[in-house]
Motif scaffolding. Sequence first.
Motif, PDB file in Angstrom:
ATOM      1  N   VAL A 112      -7.354   2.349   4.589  1.00  0.00           N
ATOM      2  CA  VAL A 112      -7.917   2.467   3.238  1.00  0.00           C
ATOM      3  C   VAL A 112      -9.437   2.476   3.278  1.00  0.00           C
ATOM      4  O   VAL A 112     -10.064   2.078   4.260  1.00  0.00           O
ATOM      5  CB  VAL A 112      -7.441   1.313   2.314  1.00  0.00           C
ATOM      6  N   GLU A 113      -9.999   2.925   2.154  1.00  0.00           N
ATOM      7  CA  GLU A 113     -11.451   2.980   2.006  1.00  0.00           C
ATOM      8  C   GLU A 113     -11.787   2.915   0.518  1.00  0.00           C
ATOM      9  O   GLU A 113     -10.896   2.701  -0.321  1.00  0.00           O
ATOM     10  CB  GLU A 113     -11.996   4.257   2.635  1.00  0.00           C
ATOM     11  N   LYS A 114     -13.043   3.092   0.194  1.00  0.00           N
ATOM     12  CA  LYS A 114     -13.470   3.045  -1.200  1.00  0.00           C
ATOM     13  C   LYS A 114     -12.674   4.051  -2.030  1.00  0.00           C
ATOM     14  O   LYS A 114     -12.488   5.199  -1.629  1.00  0.00           O
ATOM     15  CB  LYS A 114     -14.963   3.352  -1.305  1.00  0.00           C
ATOM     16  N   ASP A 116      -9.513   3.469  -2.829  1.00  0.00           N
ATOM     17  CA  ASP A 116      -8.114   3.092  -2.618  1.00  0.00           C
ATOM     18  C   ASP A 116      -7.872   1.680  -3.119  1.00  0.00           C
ATOM     19  O   ASP A 116      -8.807   0.929  -3.406  1.00  0.00           O
ATOM     20  CB  ASP A 116      -7.760   3.165  -1.127  1.00  0.00           C
ATOM     21  N   ALA A 117      -6.592   1.299  -3.212  1.00  0.00           N
ATOM     22  CA  ALA A 117      -6.221  -0.055  -3.614  1.00  0.00           C
ATOM     23  C   ALA A 117      -5.150  -0.585  -2.685  1.00  0.00           C
ATOM     24  O   ALA A 117      -4.279   0.161  -2.218  1.00  0.00           O
ATOM     25  CB  ALA A 117      -5.715  -0.073  -5.062  1.00  0.00           C
ATOM     26  N   VAL A 118      -5.226  -1.894  -2.413  1.00  0.00           N
ATOM     27  CA  VAL A 118      -4.244  -2.593  -1.582  1.00  0.00           C
ATOM     28  C   VAL A 118      -3.558  -3.637  -2.446  1.00  0.00           C
ATOM     29  O   VAL A 118      -4.217  -4.472  -3.088  1.00  0.00           O
ATOM     30  CB  VAL A 118      -4.923  -3.262  -0.367  1.00  0.00           C
ATOM     31  N   THR A 135     -13.228  -2.932   3.649  1.00  0.00           N
ATOM     32  CA  THR A 135     -13.034  -1.491   3.739  1.00  0.00           C
ATOM     33  C   THR A 135     -13.644  -0.746   2.560  1.00  0.00           C
ATOM     34  O   THR A 135     -13.766   0.479   2.597  1.00  0.00           O
ATOM     35  CB  THR A 135     -11.534  -1.158   3.771  1.00  0.00           C
ATOM     36  N   ALA A 137     -12.035  -0.916  -0.303  1.00  0.00           N
ATOM     37  CA  ALA A 137     -10.884  -0.758  -1.192  1.00  0.00           C
ATOM     38  C   ALA A 137     -10.821  -1.902  -2.194  1.00  0.00           C
ATOM     39  O   ALA A 137     -11.454  -2.947  -2.026  1.00  0.00           O
ATOM     40  CB  ALA A 137      -9.592  -0.697  -0.382  1.00  0.00           C
ATOM     41  N   GLN A 164      -4.184   4.534  -7.394  1.00  0.00           N
ATOM     42  CA  GLN A 164      -5.016   4.348  -6.200  1.00  0.00           C
ATOM     43  C   GLN A 164      -4.302   3.559  -5.088  1.00  0.00           C
ATOM     44  O   GLN A 164      -4.836   3.436  -3.984  1.00  0.00           O
ATOM     45  CB  GLN A 164      -6.314   3.614  -6.567  1.00  0.00           C
ATOM     46  N   SER A 165      -3.134   3.034  -5.364  1.00  0.00           N
ATOM     47  CA  SER A 165      -2.447   2.159  -4.405  1.00  0.00           C
ATOM     48  C   SER A 165      -2.053   2.930  -3.149  1.00  0.00           C
ATOM     49  O   SER A 165      -1.437   3.997  -3.227  1.00  0.00           O
ATOM     50  CB  SER A 165      -1.208   1.541  -5.043  1.00  0.00           C
ATOM     51  N   ARG A 166      -2.396   2.365  -2.008  1.00  0.00           N
ATOM     52  CA  ARG A 166      -2.076   3.001  -0.727  1.00  0.00           C
ATOM     53  C   ARG A 166      -1.293   2.079   0.207  1.00  0.00           C
ATOM     54  O   ARG A 166      -0.557   2.553   1.067  1.00  0.00           O
ATOM     55  CB  ARG A 166      -3.369   3.431  -0.014  1.00  0.00           C
ATOM     56  N   LEU A 198       3.777   4.170  -0.066  1.00  0.00           N
ATOM     57  CA  LEU A 198       2.873   3.107   0.341  1.00  0.00           C
ATOM     58  C   LEU A 198       3.109   2.720   1.796  1.00  0.00           C
ATOM     59  O   LEU A 198       4.252   2.639   2.254  1.00  0.00           O
ATOM     60  CB  LEU A 198       3.071   1.863  -0.530  1.00  0.00           C
TER      61      LEU A 198
END
Length: 396
Positions: A112-114, A116-118, A135, A137, A164-166, A198
């Motif tokens: 993940v990166e900016k 994205d969401a965790v 990251t 995120a 945005q969830s990854r 996911l």
Amino acid sequence: MRYASITERLASLGSEKWAVHVEARRRKGQGEPIIELTIGEPDLPPHQSLLEEATRAMHAGRYRYSNGRGEPPVVEALVRKYARRRPDVTSANVLCFPGTQTALFAVMLGLVEKGDAVLVGDPLYATYEGVIRATGAEQVTVPLRPEHGFHMQADDLERSITPQSRVLLLNTPHNPTGAVLTADEIAAIGEVCRRHDLWIVCDEVYEELVFSGSFASPFDDPELAERTIVCSSISKSHAAPGFRSGWAIGPAEFASRLLAVSETMLFGVQPFIADMTAYALDNPIDTSARMRQSYKSRADQVIAGLADAPGLTPVAPEAGMFIVVDVSATGMDGEAFAWALLDEEQVAVMPGSAFGSGGDDFIRISLTVPDEMIDEACRRVSALAMRSGVRKELRA
């Protein structure tokens, strides 16, 4: 002078979360008789055979540069371990790291990166927010409800997902609550992750400290194999936190892509520690069995010791080396209770707020001290609760 934005993102996510622990250590160093029940440091030493293997390996010259994936003996041992759970595992699925924390940091950096969401359950282990925020995120929490024994519910996960969830960062057995997800719960969670494409990153460091019943993991479901990454280590299972020996096991493409990230960060782990880890994984060692028995007994001891304390509700853990206690009925939240306990009773515990807003009403007690110290700590915790009850009545 200028600094990278990561220093701002992580500014309050390091040692500040452990403020009670740090202060307790300071006071203990000045001679105060603090009972320390904060961190999860096993009270058993590593098995003597592990120390002997590390020493043997050092004297055999196993102190030179390693490689990015991991030393062959430990990679092969990890293949044997995880192939017992899923027969398709090979060395292409393995990456070695200095501990679970480093593995989680590198894995998140690779996924993940900016923008994205965790997703992560709340309460959550204190460092998870940091490995996510590092990251760029966003962290999105999924409530872990006391009425469900802090087991993540698939419906709650579904409601928390955003465009945005990854990644779902899953922790079972769970720290701080000791909750252990069942195979059916994991299947339901896995189905949600499949529908929304996911990744599942599963921290399984307490795998061998399940008190009763069986351990279940999304890694063991072939239908989830393409999206599941396990992070773990020997820190808890073999009482060896200071050796910093961990790993990530995931799809071969993931491992290949992350290898350059790992090599840029570390370029390998210490070969003599890798040899010790391989020995630990390949040989029957009773450390985890002894800890399971001890920590289950001490959890029961805490529950009995606080049974008559007003305003305290211990939650029986299903695994691990901690127990959480709801202190909200004392009129204090976990943060206030933990500081009062340190100041007035010289007992150090972790406030639940260190583990997310879902822990605000709780304290976390480590079970890694001798039984007699657990008894004395329960007496002091009860004494504070008794006084808190009086204060609450006066305020009313």
